[in-house]
Design a protein around this motif. Structure first.
Motif, PDB file in Angstrom:
ATOM      1  N   ALA A  73      68.852  29.017  92.991  1.00 53.69           N
ATOM      2  CA  ALA A  73      70.213  28.491  92.819  1.00 53.69           C
ATOM      3  C   ALA A  73      70.419  27.990  91.394  1.00 53.69           C
ATOM      4  O   ALA A  73      71.471  28.224  90.785  1.00 53.69           O
ATOM      5  N   GLY A  74      69.431  27.327  90.831  1.00 50.74           N
ATOM      6  CA  GLY A  74      69.524  26.863  89.442  1.00 50.74           C
ATOM      7  C   GLY A  74      69.607  28.018  88.468  1.00 50.74           C
ATOM      8  O   GLY A  74      70.362  27.969  87.483  1.00 50.74           O
ATOM      9  N   PHE A  75      68.847  29.067  88.720  1.00 53.02           N
ATOM     10  CA  PHE A  75      68.877  30.252  87.857  1.00 53.02           C
ATOM     11  C   PHE A  75      70.267  30.897  87.881  1.00 53.02           C
ATOM     12  O   PHE A  75      70.826  31.236  86.834  1.00 53.02           O
ATOM     13  N   PHE A  76      70.831  31.070  89.072  1.00 49.77           N
ATOM     14  CA  PHE A  76      72.157  31.673  89.174  1.00 49.77           C
ATOM     15  C   PHE A  76      73.234  30.777  88.567  1.00 49.77           C
ATOM     16  O   PHE A  76      74.194  31.264  87.961  1.00 49.77           O
ATOM     17  N   LYS A  77      73.060  29.483  88.692  1.00 55.81           N
ATOM     18  CA  LYS A  77      74.041  28.560  88.119  1.00 55.81           C
ATOM     19  C   LYS A  77      74.011  28.629  86.592  1.00 55.81           C
ATOM     20  O   LYS A  77      75.056  28.720  85.946  1.00 55.81           O
ATOM     21  N   SER A  78      72.824  28.596  86.006  1.00 58.02           N
ATOM     22  CA  SER A  78      72.733  28.661  84.541  1.00 58.02           C
ATOM     23  C   SER A  78      73.158  30.038  84.032  1.00 58.02           C
ATOM     24  O   SER A  78      73.804  30.139  82.985  1.00 58.02           O
ATOM     25  N   GLY A  79      72.824  31.100  84.762  1.00 60.64           N
ATOM     26  CA  GLY A  79      73.264  32.443  84.365  1.00 60.64           C
ATOM     27  C   GLY A  79      74.776  32.579  84.421  1.00 60.64           C
ATOM     28  O   GLY A  79      75.396  33.166  83.532  1.00 60.64           O
ATOM     29  N   GLY A  80      75.382  32.026  85.460  1.00 53.29           N
ATOM     30  CA  GLY A  80      76.844  32.067  85.573  1.00 53.29           C
ATOM     31  C   GLY A  80      77.510  31.275  84.473  1.00 53.29           C
ATOM     32  O   GLY A  80      78.551  31.681  83.936  1.00 53.29           O
ATOM     33  N   LYS A  81      76.920  30.156  84.105  1.00 55.03           N
ATOM     34  CA  LYS A  81      77.481  29.342  83.021  1.00 55.03           C
ATOM     35  C   LYS A  81      77.390  30.086  81.696  1.00 55.03           C
ATOM     36  O   LYS A  81      78.324  30.068  80.892  1.00 55.03           O
ATOM     37  N   LEU A  82      76.280  30.767  81.450  1.00 49.30           N
ATOM     38  CA  LEU A  82      76.103  31.532  80.224  1.00 49.30           C
ATOM     39  C   LEU A  82      77.113  32.685  80.154  1.00 49.30           C
ATOM     40  O   LEU A  82      77.746  32.900  79.116  1.00 49.30           O
ATOM     41  N   VAL A  83      77.268  33.397  81.247  1.00 48.11           N
ATOM     42  CA  VAL A  83      78.234  34.508  81.280  1.00 48.11           C
ATOM     43  C   VAL A  83      79.650  33.985  81.082  1.00 48.11           C
ATOM     44  O   VAL A  83      80.452  34.580  80.351  1.00 48.11           O
ATOM     45  N   GLY A  84      79.973  32.867  81.690  1.00 50.25           N
ATOM     46  CA  GLY A  84      81.297  32.271  81.516  1.00 50.25           C
ATOM     47  C   GLY A  84      81.557  31.884  80.067  1.00 50.25           C
ATOM     48  O   GLY A  84      82.664  32.103  79.545  1.00 50.25           O
ATOM     49  N   ASN A  85      80.556  31.314  79.399  1.00 50.77           N
ATOM     50  CA  ASN A  85      80.709  30.957  77.982  1.00 50.77           C
ATOM     51  C   ASN A  85      80.911  32.197  77.116  1.00 50.77           C
ATOM     52  O   ASN A  85      81.726  32.190  76.189  1.00 50.77           O
TER      53      ASN A  85
END
Length: 155
Positions: A73-85
């Motif tokens: 869940a942490g990996f997907f959250k940080s990946g989603g944040k990076l893609v959003g940025n």
């Protein structure tokens, strides 16, 4: 050899017992077995069944599973944040740089088209003023009082 005998109780005190059923004692055992079904309770949900499985899984295994789920869940959250940025950077750059550039190119294309149109109008006016390059067709008499190239006003 064992002999089985059915005994019916006829005692009045036994009829007041809460454990006796109105049916005969011979069928009471089969009725009680058939009443115990394997169908789940109608009010029990799938989540309740999963919660009941917690006692079956050992604590160390539960800890490993929960830590792996938390890591994923942490990996997907940080990946989603990076893609959003990244998407934010690309869209704002396109708006701040690309949109004004596209508008200026469009304006320049309009100006070039207007210049070509004006040049074509000037060449058309010069051709109307110049004498005709083609000779008059045979058999026709050019009259001097016939006017050439009069364009009504507003054109």
């Amino acid at each position: 050899m064992v002999k089985v005998e059915i005994v019916e109780e006829r005692d009045q005190d036994a009829t007041n017992s809460p454990y006796l059923s109105p049916s005969s004692s011979r069928t009471s055992s089969s009725v009680s077995l058939s009443s115990v079904g394997s169908e789940p309770d109608g009010e029990e949900t799938f989540y309740d069944r999963l919660r009941a499985l917690v006692d079956i899984v050992p604590p160390t295994t539960r800890h490993k599973i929960s830590s792996r789920v938390a890591n994923a869940a942490g990996f997907f959250k940080s990946g989603g944040k990076l893609v959003g940025n990244l998407v934010w950077i690309v869209t704002t750059s396109a708006l701040l740089v690309g949109l004004p550039l596209a508008l200026s190119l469009e304006d320049e294309a309009k100006i070039v088209a207007q210049e070509k149109e004006m040049l074509a109008q000037q060449q058309g006016a010069q051709q109307m003023m110049a004498p005709s390059m083609y000779p008059a067709p045979p058999g026709s008499q050019p009259s001097q009082n016939q006017q050439k190239g009069i364009v009504p006003p507003g054109f």
